[in-house]
Design an enzyme around this catalytic site. Structure first.
Site, PDB file in Angstrom:
ATOM      1  N   GLN A 262       9.249  47.310  22.118  1.00 37.50           N
ATOM      2  CA  GLN A 262       9.318  47.522  20.674  1.00 37.50           C
ATOM      3  C   GLN A 262      10.383  46.651  20.034  1.00 37.50           C
ATOM      4  O   GLN A 262      10.260  46.257  18.874  1.00 37.50           O
ATOM      5  CB  GLN A 262       9.564  48.997  20.376  1.00 37.50           C
ATOM      6  N   HIS A 265       9.374  43.237  18.337  1.00 35.77           N
ATOM      7  CA  HIS A 265       8.718  43.156  17.033  1.00 35.77           C
ATOM      8  C   HIS A 265       9.580  42.452  16.001  1.00 35.77           C
ATOM      9  O   HIS A 265       9.086  41.642  15.216  1.00 35.77           O
ATOM     10  CB  HIS A 265       8.418  44.573  16.507  1.00 35.77           C
ATOM     11  N   GLU A 331       9.106  57.155  14.996  1.00 36.84           N
ATOM     12  CA  GLU A 331       7.727  56.665  14.854  1.00 36.84           C
ATOM     13  C   GLU A 331       6.980  56.849  16.167  1.00 36.84           C
ATOM     14  O   GLU A 331       5.884  57.406  16.215  1.00 36.84           O
ATOM     15  CB  GLU A 331       7.771  55.191  14.460  1.00 36.84           C
ATOM     16  N   HIS A 332       7.569  56.359  17.259  1.00 38.44           N
ATOM     17  CA  HIS A 332       7.010  56.515  18.598  1.00 38.44           C
ATOM     18  C   HIS A 332       7.993  57.316  19.455  1.00 38.44           C
ATOM     19  O   HIS A 332       9.165  56.937  19.558  1.00 38.44           O
ATOM     20  CB  HIS A 332       6.813  55.159  19.286  1.00 38.44           C
ATOM     21  N   ASP A 365      -0.371  51.123  20.911  1.00 40.95           N
ATOM     22  CA  ASP A 365      -0.454  49.965  20.024  1.00 40.95           C
ATOM     23  C   ASP A 365      -1.817  49.308  20.092  1.00 40.95           C
ATOM     24  O   ASP A 365      -2.267  48.685  19.127  1.00 40.95           O
ATOM     25  CB  ASP A 365       0.618  48.936  20.391  1.00 40.95           C
ATOM     26  N   HIS A 424      -7.309  81.533 -22.564  1.00 42.15           N
ATOM     27  CA  HIS A 424      -7.835  81.453 -21.202  1.00 42.15           C
ATOM     28  C   HIS A 424      -8.717  82.675 -20.913  1.00 42.15           C
ATOM     29  O   HIS A 424      -9.820  82.553 -20.363  1.00 42.15           O
ATOM     30  CB  HIS A 424      -6.690  81.402 -20.179  1.00 42.15           C
TER      31      HIS A 424
END
Length: 441
Positions: A262, A265, A331-332, A365, A424
């Site tokens: 990761q 990236h 996230e992961h 992924d 109403h």
């Protein structure tokens, strides 16, 4: 990687939120930088897009809309093994995404009183695919297939123009578009693409969309914030994150490889190990030193792992590790322990969870069948990953007959009176006036 030692401390959730590592990110500054770009596209359309392509992508004079025949023809250059892998991804993701579409539900409150819950697809969606440090055909497919599973009738895709591809998006992005069946593709990148989706660009045939989805850098995320409300957005996804919970039983080679995977990236990518074993931590560090120097993006990896967003966190036990993970909201999340299910039972906040030593994040992924577009920056406490549900809107369809309405008339009148909204209640009573007038005659 720096060490954060939490052993021997009694820490509240507030303490943990303060202590977990985060990237230094100023979204406010990014918004200030992209707002003029978004407004320029809104006001000047194609001219602004071409100026931005020249300034940011180094491309001029290219076709902003990719001809459909060029998208289809791109597959001629796709190597067979890559095409087979992309087709396998599409097949798996179609099955998993279809399972996310809820069935219509009926709720009956007696004879003649029904609420029907249905899920309607969004009419038109703009998909964004980055094209900076890497190209992401898998992200194209993750977004397109999820939207298709939801029944979205119109999809448009934007990805930055590439100098080395005659001003077209990256070839691998075109392969993915062709295989996913997306034939409306634009060579537009960054904040300009988000603005073009939101406001439309008539001169190139780009109609405004109803929702924008897809990953991108901080400036893409900032542009989404600027247009949110004009259109819907999936999220303000930031740079990638991985948090690994591991004990002494974990294989340090696996943990190190996953943290590195990761980190490649982006220099701002976050890689975090949480462990109750100081010995494992040291073994993972040794493995990282050995592996990181040999990987293709070694410099990028080294920067990410040395940054404030990455760390080894030492804790007293796995229960505390789970609390740290939930405070971080990764996230992961990977769990590599002697009793993975026990740890999993303690977890609430994570984008996607990868259980066991043979379930690396990189599987998700690409080919797990799950979607890899996930919330970042701790937003997992209120947001979920992308899926068919991202492109669906729940609607309640209410149907009462005369008898059913009469049954609730009096309590409804009481509530309308309590709120000071007598009209109403009168809207209900009006349906029975003729009958009651006849009864009184």
């Amino acid at each position: 990687m720096r060490t954060i030692d939490l052993r021997g401390q009694q820490l509240s959730r507030t303490d943990l939120l303060r202590l977990v590592p985060r990237a230094a990110l100023d979204m406010g500054t990014a918004v200030d930088r992209v707002r003029p770009l978004v407004e320029a596209v809104r006001d000047r359309g194609e001219d602004a897009l071409r100026e931005q392509a020249r300034d940011f992508d180094g491309v001029e004079g290219h076709a902003l809309r990719v001809p459909a025949e060029r998208i289809a023809a791109s597959l001629e250059t796709c190597p067979p093994e890559i095409r087979a892998a992309l087709e396998l991804l599409i097949e798996k993701l179609r099955r998993a995404s279809a399972a996310q579409v809820p069935a219509e539900q009926l709720t009956r409150f007696g004879d003649g009183a029904v609420i029907r819950q249905r899920w309607q697809p969004i009419g038109r969606v703009g998909l964004y695919a980055p094209g900076g440090k890497a190209a992401y055909p898998s992200s194209v497919i993750m977004n397109a297939v999820a939207a298709q599973a939801a029944g979205v009738p119109e999809l448009a895709l934007a990805s930055p123009a590439q100098v080395d591809n005659d001003g077209l998006p990256h070839e691998v992005v075109l392969w993915a578009a062709a295989l996913a069946g997306v034939d409306e593709v634009y060579a537009i990148g960054g904040a300009g693409a988000i603005a073009a989706f939101a406001h439309g660009v008539e001169s190139i045939g780009l109609a405004p969309v109803d929702k924008i989805s897809g990953p991108g850098n901080v400036f893409v995320a900032a542009a989404k914030r600027v247009v949110n409300g004009v259109v819907g957005i999936d999220s303000e996804a930031g740079t990638t994150e991985i948090l690994v919970i591991a004990d002494e039983s974990a294989d340090p080679r696996f943990v190190a490889a996953d943290l590195i995977s990761q980190a490649e990236h982006d220099e701002a990518a976050a890689s975090v190990l949480v462990t109750d074993s100081a010995e494992l931590a040291e073994r993972v560090r040794s493995e990282i030193e050995r592996r990181a120097a040999r990987t293709r993006h070694a410099e990028r990896v080294a920067t990410a792992l040395a940054g404030p967003q990455s760390a080894v966190i030492l804790v007293d036990d796995l229960a505390t590790a789970a609390r740290v993970s939930d405070a971080y909201g990764p996230e992961h999340l990977e769990i590599q322990t002697r009793d993975d299910e026990a740890v999993l039972a303690r977890i609430s906040d994570a984008g996607a969870i990868f259980v066991g030593g043979y379930t690396p994040v990189s599987l998700g992924d690409y080919l797990a069948g799950s979607n890899h577009v996930l919330p970042t920056g701790g937003t997992t406490r209120f947001a979920s990953g992308l899926g068919a549900h991202t492109f669906l809107r729940p609607q309640q369809v209410i149907g009462y007959d005369r008898a059913a309405l009469a049954e609730v008339e009096q309590p409804l009148l009481a509530l309308a009176d309590a709120e000071g909204l007598p009209a109403h209640g009168e809207a209900v009573s009006a349906r029975f006036e003729a009958e009651r007038a006849g009864e009184g005659a």
